[in-house]
Scaffold this motif. Structure first.
Motif, PDB file in Angstrom:
ATOM      1  N   ASP A  19     -26.265-103.976  46.338  1.00 51.05           N
ATOM      2  CA  ASP A  19     -26.708-102.868  45.840  1.00 51.05           C
ATOM      3  C   ASP A  19     -26.283-102.528  44.255  1.00 51.05           C
ATOM      4  O   ASP A  19     -27.311-102.147  43.475  1.00 51.05           O
ATOM      5  N   SER A  65     -23.782 -95.382  47.786  1.00 51.81           N
ATOM      6  CA  SER A  65     -24.173 -94.141  47.682  1.00 51.81           C
ATOM      7  C   SER A  65     -25.133 -93.944  46.355  1.00 51.81           C
ATOM      8  O   SER A  65     -25.124 -94.934  45.673  1.00 51.81           O
ATOM      9  N   ARG A  66     -25.875 -92.973  46.524  1.00 45.71           N
ATOM     10  CA  ARG A  66     -26.721 -92.610  45.319  1.00 45.71           C
ATOM     11  C   ARG A  66     -26.103 -92.755  44.057  1.00 45.71           C
ATOM     12  O   ARG A  66     -26.150 -92.926  42.759  1.00 45.71           O
ATOM     13  N   ARG A 106     -24.840 -96.001  42.798  1.00 52.67           N
ATOM     14  CA  ARG A 106     -26.108 -96.465  42.084  1.00 52.67           C
ATOM     15  C   ARG A 106     -26.181 -96.148  40.624  1.00 52.67           C
ATOM     16  O   ARG A 106     -26.533 -96.762  39.792  1.00 52.67           O
ATOM     17  N   GLU A 107     -26.245 -94.864  40.758  1.00 51.90           N
ATOM     18  CA  GLU A 107     -26.371 -94.181  39.338  1.00 51.90           C
ATOM     19  C   GLU A 107     -25.166 -94.687  38.309  1.00 51.90           C
ATOM     20  O   GLU A 107     -25.561 -94.624  37.115  1.00 51.90           O
ATOM     21  N   GLN A 124     -28.184 -87.391  36.721  1.00 48.40           N
ATOM     22  CA  GLN A 124     -28.062 -87.655  38.356  1.00 48.40           C
ATOM     23  C   GLN A 124     -26.774 -87.629  38.807  1.00 48.40           C
ATOM     24  O   GLN A 124     -26.406 -87.055  39.734  1.00 48.40           O
ATOM     25  N   HIS A 157     -29.664 -91.035  33.985  1.00 54.99           N
ATOM     26  CA  HIS A 157     -29.001 -91.478  35.364  1.00 54.99           C
ATOM     27  C   HIS A 157     -27.464 -90.776  35.224  1.00 54.99           C
ATOM     28  O   HIS A 157     -26.641 -90.525  36.179  1.00 54.99           O
ATOM     29  N   MET A 211     -32.911 -97.715  44.042  1.00 53.43           N
ATOM     30  CA  MET A 211     -32.014 -96.400  43.627  1.00 53.43           C
ATOM     31  C   MET A 211     -32.015 -95.642  44.782  1.00 53.43           C
ATOM     32  O   MET A 211     -31.197 -94.856  44.560  1.00 53.43           O
ATOM     33  N   TYR A 212     -32.858 -95.632  45.565  1.00 52.85           N
ATOM     34  CA  TYR A 212     -32.875 -94.456  46.563  1.00 52.85           C
ATOM     35  C   TYR A 212     -32.682 -95.265  48.072  1.00 52.85           C
ATOM     36  O   TYR A 212     -33.053 -94.519  49.066  1.00 52.85           O
ATOM     37  N   ASN A 260     -37.561 -97.839  43.337  1.00 53.43           N
ATOM     38  CA  ASN A 260     -37.499 -96.850  44.591  1.00 53.43           C
ATOM     39  C   ASN A 260     -36.466 -97.155  45.402  1.00 53.43           C
ATOM     40  O   ASN A 260     -35.619 -96.602  45.889  1.00 53.43           O
ATOM     41  N   SER A 269     -28.732-102.280  41.197  1.00 48.40           N
ATOM     42  CA  SER A 269     -28.745-101.156  40.338  1.00 48.40           C
ATOM     43  C   SER A 269     -28.443-101.454  38.910  1.00 48.40           C
ATOM     44  O   SER A 269     -29.098-100.967  38.067  1.00 48.40           O
ATOM     45  N   ARG A 291     -31.197 -96.118  51.688  1.00 49.20           N
ATOM     46  CA  ARG A 291     -30.437 -95.014  52.555  1.00 49.20           C
ATOM     47  C   ARG A 291     -29.303 -95.814  52.915  1.00 49.20           C
ATOM     48  O   ARG A 291     -28.066 -95.191  53.150  1.00 49.20           O
TER      49      ARG A 291
END
Length: 193
Positions: free
Chosen positions: A167, A76-77, A80-81, A103, A100, A69-70, A66, A171, A72
């Motif tokens: 990040d 960006s999300r 990461r996806e 997402q 993913h 992947m999430y 979490n 990821s 802040r």
């Protein structure tokens, strides 16, 4: 039971475990704590219920996943996806790629990027910023020691900060692990009608 899925898709899939998942109503206090659920919660995935056989590992895995992947800050999300999709393509994890990719499509409100990746695999040609993220995730997933300082410089030249680069590494790397768990503990299937 539906047939296993062997091709990449952004459609939602089910994951069917090879092991019998922990039954929520029979879970130990340690397993419930690792899942962070109460006995009245009925929406725990079969994947989490399968990982709950080892509550000590699950209690560490979920917060780490979490956070990666999430988070802040940083990537960006959607980015990461995209890193997760790159790793999952290389590792041929149909289920993770599906989740993913879906997402990414939802977050970006675009389907063309994932369609191109699923059609062309690691050789997919994308917009410059997405290309840098995708190529790095693919390279890291194919052969981690092949990643060099030049790859970090290329990411920086594309506009990624040091935090965003970390990040991206996280990821893609966590999916090296997640993909292997998915492969060895179950298989993707189309949802039952």
């Amino acid at each position: 039971m539906s047939e296993p899925v062997h091709t990449f898709t952004a459609e939602p899939l089910q994951w069917s475990p090879y092991l019998t998942p922990v039954r929520l109503d029979e879970a130990t206090p340690e397993q419930l704590d690792a899942m962070k659920v109460t006995p009245s919660n009925k929406k725990v995935s079969d994947y989490v219920l399968t990982l709950a056989h080892d509550p000590e590992s699950l209690a560490v895995r979920s917060p780490l996943f979490n956070a990666i992947m999430y988070g802040r800050d940083g990537l960006s999300r959607a980015e990461r996806e995209l890193g997760a999709v790159g790793a999952s393509i290389v590792n041929r994890c149909i289920y993770c790629a599906s989740v993913h990719a879906g997402q990414f499509n939802r977050l970006t409100e675009r389907t063309d990027v994932i369609a191109r990746i699923f059609a062309d695999g690691p050789a997919a040609e994308l917009e410059e910023h997405q290309q840098a993220i995708f190529d790095f995730a693919v390279k890291l997933s194919q052969t981690p020691p092949a990643v060099t300082r030049a790859d970090a410089v290329a990411l920086r030249d594309t506009g990624l900060s040091a935090l965003e680069m970390v990040d991206l590494v996280l990821s893609a790397a966590i999916f090296g692990w997640a993909n292997r768990l998915m492969h060895t503990l179950g298989e993707p299937r189309r949802p039952s009608a």
